[in-house]
Design a protein around this motif. Structure first.
Motif, PDB file in Angstrom:
ATOM      1  N   VAL A   1      -9.366 -12.092  10.221  1.00 12.14           N
ATOM      2  CA  VAL A   1      -9.891 -11.703  11.537  1.00 12.14           C
ATOM      3  C   VAL A   1      -9.163 -10.429  11.976  1.00 12.14           C
ATOM      4  CG1 VAL A   1     -10.118 -12.438  13.937  1.00 12.14           C
ATOM      5  CG2 VAL A   1     -10.352 -14.115  12.079  1.00 12.14           C
ATOM      6  N   GLN A   2      -9.895  -9.322  11.965  1.00 15.89           N
ATOM      7  CA  GLN A   2      -9.249  -8.029  12.251  1.00 15.89           C
ATOM      8  C   GLN A   2      -9.540  -7.595  13.688  1.00 15.89           C
ATOM      9  OE1 GLN A   2     -10.888  -4.361  10.787  1.00 15.89           O
ATOM     10  NE2 GLN A   2      -8.939  -3.711   9.917  1.00 15.89           N
ATOM     11  N   GLY A   3      -8.489  -7.513  14.479  1.00 13.14           N
ATOM     12  CA  GLY A   3      -8.624  -7.081  15.871  1.00 13.14           C
ATOM     13  C   GLY A   3      -8.650  -5.564  15.980  1.00 13.14           C
TER      14      GLY A   3
ATOM     15  N   VAL B   1      -0.989 -14.594   8.899  1.00 12.68           N
ATOM     16  CA  VAL B   1      -1.139 -13.271   9.525  1.00 12.68           C
ATOM     17  C   VAL B   1      -1.114 -12.211   8.438  1.00 12.68           C
ATOM     18  CG1 VAL B   1      -0.112 -13.846  11.769  1.00 12.68           C
ATOM     19  CG2 VAL B   1       1.362 -13.159   9.877  1.00 12.68           C
ATOM     20  N   GLN B   2      -1.781 -11.100   8.680  1.00 17.56           N
ATOM     21  CA  GLN B   2      -1.798  -9.990   7.708  1.00 17.56           C
ATOM     22  C   GLN B   2      -1.288  -8.727   8.394  1.00 17.56           C
ATOM     23  OE1 GLN B   2      -4.990  -9.739   4.786  1.00 17.56           O
ATOM     24  NE2 GLN B   2      -5.505  -7.711   5.516  1.00 17.56           N
ATOM     25  N   LEU B   3      -0.193  -8.185   7.854  1.00 13.17           N
ATOM     26  CA  LEU B   3       0.445  -7.015   8.465  1.00 13.17           C
ATOM     27  C   LEU B   3       0.329  -5.807   7.539  1.00 13.17           C
ATOM     28  CD1 LEU B   3       2.043  -9.702   9.423  1.00 13.17           C
ATOM     29  CD2 LEU B   3       3.845  -8.128  10.079  1.00 13.17           C
ATOM     30  N   GLY B   4      -0.071  -4.690   8.093  1.00 11.75           N
ATOM     31  CA  GLY B   4      -0.168  -3.463   7.303  1.00 11.75           C
ATOM     32  C   GLY B   4       0.898  -2.468   7.715  1.00 11.75           C
ATOM     33  N   THR B   5       0.779  -1.955   8.933  1.00 14.70           N
ATOM     34  CA  THR B   5       1.691  -0.918   9.421  1.00 14.70           C
ATOM     35  C   THR B   5       3.161  -1.341   9.292  1.00 14.70           C
ATOM     36  OG1 THR B   5      -0.021  -0.212  10.950  1.00 14.70           O
ATOM     37  CG2 THR B   5       2.209   0.518  11.441  1.00 14.70           C
ATOM     38  N   ALA B   6       3.442  -2.615   9.535  1.00 17.92           N
ATOM     39  CA  ALA B   6       4.834  -3.097   9.481  1.00 17.92           C
ATOM     40  C   ALA B   6       5.471  -2.814   8.121  1.00 17.92           C
ATOM     41  CB  ALA B   6       4.883  -4.593   9.786  1.00 17.92           C
TER      42      ALA B   6
ATOM     43  N   ALA C   1      -0.920  -6.584   4.026  1.00 12.24           N
ATOM     44  CA  ALA C   1      -2.294  -6.072   3.979  1.00 12.24           C
ATOM     45  C   ALA C   1      -2.494  -5.155   2.776  1.00 12.24           C
ATOM     46  CB  ALA C   1      -2.595  -5.280   5.254  1.00 12.24           C
ATOM     47  N   PRO C   2      -3.679  -5.260   2.169  1.00  9.95           N
ATOM     48  CA  PRO C   2      -4.028  -4.255   1.154  1.00  9.95           C
ATOM     49  C   PRO C   2      -4.153  -2.921   1.867  1.00  9.95           C
ATOM     50  CG  PRO C   2      -5.965  -5.538   1.800  1.00  9.95           C
ATOM     51  CD  PRO C   2      -4.789  -6.162   2.492  1.00  9.95           C
ATOM     52  N   MET C   3      -3.594  -1.859   1.307  1.00  4.86           N
ATOM     53  CA  MET C   3      -3.699  -0.545   1.964  1.00  4.86           C
ATOM     54  C   MET C   3      -4.100   0.485   0.926  1.00  4.86           C
ATOM     55  SD  MET C   3      -0.595  -0.685   4.742  1.00  4.86           S
ATOM     56  CE  MET C   3       0.676  -1.414   3.725  1.00  4.86           C
ATOM     57  N   ALA C   4      -5.393   0.789   0.925  1.00  2.01           N
ATOM     58  CA  ALA C   4      -5.931   1.739  -0.048  1.00  2.01           C
ATOM     59  C   ALA C   4      -5.430   3.145   0.267  1.00  2.01           C
ATOM     60  CB  ALA C   4      -7.453   1.709   0.005  1.00  2.01           C
ATOM     61  N   GLY C   5      -5.462   4.003  -0.740  1.00  2.00           N
ATOM     62  CA  GLY C   5      -5.060   5.389  -0.527  1.00  2.00           C
ATOM     63  C   GLY C   5      -3.616   5.630  -0.938  1.00  2.00           C
TER      64      GLY C   5
ATOM     65  N   VAL D   1      -6.372  -9.283  -4.498  1.00  2.00           N
ATOM     66  CA  VAL D   1      -6.978  -7.965  -4.717  1.00  2.00           C
ATOM     67  C   VAL D   1      -8.063  -7.794  -3.658  1.00  2.00           C
ATOM     68  CG1 VAL D   1      -8.329  -6.511  -6.282  1.00  2.00           C
ATOM     69  CG2 VAL D   1      -6.550  -8.001  -7.216  1.00  2.00           C
ATOM     70  N   ASN D   2      -8.036  -6.657  -3.007  1.00  2.00           N
ATOM     71  CA  ASN D   2      -9.002  -6.382  -1.938  1.00  2.00           C
ATOM     72  C   ASN D   2     -10.031  -5.350  -2.392  1.00  2.00           C
ATOM     73  OD1 ASN D   2      -9.361  -4.150   0.560  1.00  2.00           O
ATOM     74  ND2 ASN D   2      -9.745  -6.264   1.129  1.00  2.00           N
ATOM     75  N   LEU D   3     -11.288  -5.640  -2.085  1.00  2.00           N
ATOM     76  CA  LEU D   3     -12.379  -4.751  -2.504  1.00  2.00           C
ATOM     77  C   LEU D   3     -13.160  -4.228  -1.314  1.00  2.00           C
ATOM     78  CD1 LEU D   3     -13.740  -7.086  -5.291  1.00  2.00           C
ATOM     79  CD2 LEU D   3     -12.802  -4.825  -5.706  1.00  2.00           C
TER      80      LEU D   3
ATOM     81  N   ALA E   1      -4.916 -13.795  10.921  1.00  2.00           N
ATOM     82  CA  ALA E   1      -4.961 -12.875  12.070  1.00  2.00           C
ATOM     83  C   ALA E   1      -4.389 -11.523  11.659  1.00  2.00           C
ATOM     84  CB  ALA E   1      -4.163 -13.452  13.224  1.00  2.00           C
ATOM     85  N   SER E   2      -5.059 -10.450  12.056  1.00  2.00           N
ATOM     86  CA  SER E   2      -4.604  -9.122  11.642  1.00  2.00           C
ATOM     87  C   SER E   2      -4.853  -8.086  12.735  1.00  2.00           C
ATOM     88  CB  SER E   2      -5.363  -8.736  10.371  1.00  2.00           C
ATOM     89  OG  SER E   2      -4.851  -7.557   9.851  1.00  2.00           O
ATOM     90  N   GLY E   3      -3.855  -7.211  12.924  1.00  2.00           N
ATOM     91  CA  GLY E   3      -4.017  -6.119  13.890  1.00  2.00           C
ATOM     92  C   GLY E   3      -2.855  -6.031  14.853  1.00  2.00           C
ATOM     93  N   GLY E   4      -1.980  -5.059  14.644  1.00  2.00           N
ATOM     94  CA  GLY E   4      -0.910  -4.780  15.598  1.00  2.00           C
ATOM     95  C   GLY E   4       0.286  -5.721  15.539  1.00  2.00           C
ATOM     96  N   ILE E   5       0.372  -6.556  14.504  1.00  2.00           N
ATOM     97  CA  ILE E   5       1.474  -7.537  14.430  1.00  2.00           C
ATOM     98  C   ILE E   5       2.694  -6.877  13.780  1.00  2.00           C
ATOM     99  CG2 ILE E   5       2.162  -9.833  13.609  1.00  2.00           C
ATOM    100  CD1 ILE E   5      -0.947 -10.313  13.172  1.00  2.00           C
TER     101      ILE E   5
HETATM  102  C1  LIG Z   1      -2.626   2.696   5.625  1.00  2.00           C
HETATM  103  C2  LIG Z   1      -3.585   1.533   5.767  1.00  2.00           C
HETATM  104  C3  LIG Z   1      -4.548   1.325   4.784  1.00  2.00           C
HETATM  105  C4  LIG Z   1      -5.403   0.218   4.877  1.00  2.00           C
HETATM  106  N1  LIG Z   1      -6.284  -0.030   3.864  1.00  2.00           N
HETATM  107  C5  LIG Z   1      -6.998  -1.193   3.857  1.00  2.00           C
HETATM  108  C6  LIG Z   1      -7.751  -1.580   2.710  1.00  2.00           C
HETATM  109  O1  LIG Z   1      -7.793  -0.892   1.695  1.00  2.00           O
HETATM  110  N2  LIG Z   1      -8.446  -2.747   2.782  1.00  2.00           N
HETATM  111  C7  LIG Z   1      -8.395  -3.567   3.880  1.00  2.00           C
HETATM  112  O2  LIG Z   1      -9.028  -4.631   3.876  1.00  2.00           O
HETATM  113  N3  LIG Z   1      -7.683  -3.227   4.966  1.00  2.00           N
HETATM  114  C8  LIG Z   1      -6.974  -2.074   4.974  1.00  2.00           C
HETATM  115  N4  LIG Z   1      -6.205  -1.758   6.064  1.00  2.00           N
HETATM  116  C9  LIG Z   1      -6.242  -2.638   7.250  1.00  2.00           C
HETATM  117  C10 LIG Z   1      -5.349  -3.850   7.074  1.00  2.00           C
HETATM  118  O3  LIG Z   1      -5.971  -4.802   6.233  1.00  2.00           O
HETATM  119  C11 LIG Z   1      -5.057  -4.566   8.404  1.00  2.00           C
HETATM  120  O4  LIG Z   1      -6.240  -4.950   9.035  1.00  2.00           O
HETATM  121  C12 LIG Z   1      -4.227  -3.714   9.352  1.00  2.00           C
HETATM  122  O5  LIG Z   1      -3.199  -3.065   8.680  1.00  2.00           O
HETATM  123  C13 LIG Z   1      -3.656  -4.593  10.439  1.00  2.00           C
HETATM  124  O6  LIG Z   1      -3.120  -3.844  11.477  1.00  2.00           O
HETATM  125  P1  LIG Z   1      -1.610  -3.312  11.475  1.00  2.00           P
HETATM  126  O7  LIG Z   1      -1.633  -2.128  10.587  1.00  2.00           O
HETATM  127  O8  LIG Z   1      -1.344  -2.992  12.895  1.00  2.00           O
HETATM  128  O9  LIG Z   1      -0.758  -4.424  10.917  1.00  2.00           O
HETATM  129  C14 LIG Z   1      -5.333  -0.658   5.999  1.00  2.00           C
HETATM  130  C15 LIG Z   1      -4.370  -0.418   6.982  1.00  2.00           C
HETATM  131  C16 LIG Z   1      -3.494   0.646   6.870  1.00  2.00           C
HETATM  132  C17 LIG Z   1      -2.446   0.839   7.945  1.00  2.00           C
END
Ligand SMILES: Cc1cc2nc3c(=O)[nH]c(=O)nc-3n(C[C@H](O)[C@H](O)[C@H](O)COP(=O)(O)O)c2cc1C
Length: 335
Positions: free
Chosen positions: A162-164, A224-229, A8-12, A59-61, A203-207
């Protein structure tokens, strides 16, 4: 259309060119996060990713929303934040509107051959989507409801993320102030959207592991799109405080809050969220207002105030290199 595992793109600051490169090298798809970056900073991140040897990435906007009309409420919250800032030995930021340099970023990205662009907080115009498609760039729109999915399909998106409700970070909803009743858990939302669309769904959210990936693919997801992992990987730019707090058991729950930025986002549940439930839903005004406070809290290792985004299953986070994590996820998904 894309690899099965997407970072997942993670801004910040959490997403770095090194993270994107490591994920892509291991057979996943890495996404740079353009949100909050100036177009010059975005250019730098793209050049760095390419210099590392990765050319196929996304690239995510952030799609800009309309300016909120909550001036009075923002002023009141500004006073509360000024008091907090004083207690922490810093100054609150100035609440202001911004479109996150949308036009500049779009113009710049259209000069490049980017493999994927994804959008969150809204859906771009048909014309913008078509301009990317003419450049062979695949367009993905983040959706959090069936109605948003139907709109993105009509606009011509190539795929939907698809973000849950379980997801960490900001809700990608088109409405900044999304009604709680419309927020659905991932599996339910995925099934609903699958019924009306043939588009590839991410699919995205909690994976957090490959077993869940296998299950979601069986439910109709293409990827699937994973961020926290990925947050605790050495290539992640999350702060040491954030990484430690995800792992050390001091937090047991996450919560949704709009008190930091004005838009609902999921993070480790702390007292700041509880104490400011009445913050006005004014994005991005609150983002700029609380930015120095969040920064100081991280410096001071103050977990009561720091914003630490995380999905509901954060306690399953694994600490390993991003490349090894991608390989392990593929392996688990095949078992
Ligand atoms: C620290 C952090 C920053 C995030 N920043 C973005 C972002 O810049 N753009 C975006 O589309 N989603 C962002 N997300 C959401 C992720 O795209 C994704 O939906 C989410 O991480 C999925 O849940 P998970 O963290 O349980 O895997 C971010 C998530 C986290 C944890």
């Amino acid at each position: 259309m894309f690899p099965m595992i997407i970072q997942a793109p993670m801004a910040g600051g959490a997403t770095t060119p090194e993270l994107v490169h490591a994920v892509s090298t291991a057979g996943g798809l890495g996404f740079l996060a353009a949100g909050y970056l100036s177009s010059a900073q975005l250019e730098e991140q793209i050049s760095k990713t390419k210099a590392l040897g990765t050319n196929s990435f996304g690239v995510n906007l952030f799609v800009p929303n309309e300016q909120s009309k909550l001036d009075e409420e923002v002023k009141t919250y500004e006073r509360t934040m000024q008091e907090l800032a004083e207690q922490l030995g810093t100054e609150a930021g100035i609440p202001r509107y911004s479109d996150d340099e949308w036009d500049e970023k779009i113009r710049f990205l259209l000069t490049l051959d980017i493999a994927y662009v994804s959008f969150t907080f809204g859906c771009p115009s048909k014309e913008t989507i078509e301009l990317f498609q003419q450049k062979q760039t695949k367009t993905i729109v983040t959706v959090t409801t069936l109605v948003e999915a139907q709109f993105a399909i009509k606009q011509g998106a190539d795929g939907l993320c698809v973000q849950g409700l379980e997801a960490g970070g900001h809700r990608g909803s088109f409405e900044a102030n999304q009604a709680r009743a419309t927020q659905k858990p991932l599996r339910e939302l995925l099934s609903e959207i699958r019924e009306v669309s043939e588009l590839p769904l991410i699919a995205s959210g909690g994976i957090m592991d490959g077993r869940e990936i296998k299950e979601l693919i069986a439910l109709g997801a293409a990827a699937v799109q994973l961020g926290t992992a990925f947050l605790c990987c050495p290539e992640s730019g999350a702060s040491p405080l954030h990484k430690e707090s995800l792992q050390n058991g001091s937090f047991t729950e996450t919560a949704l809050t709009h008190a930091y930025t004005g838009r609902p986002a999921r993070g480790l549940a702390n007292s700041f969220m509880q104490e400011h439930e009445d913050a006005p839903p004014a994005y991005p005004e609150l983002h700029y207002l609380t930015q120095p406070i969040r920064k100081k809290a991280v410096q001071d290792r103050d977990t009561h105030v720091a914003a630490m985004w995380a999905g509901v299953n954060f306690s399953h986070v694994r600490v390993m290199s991003a490349g090894d994590l991608v390989k392990l996820l593929y392996q688990e998904a095949q078992e």
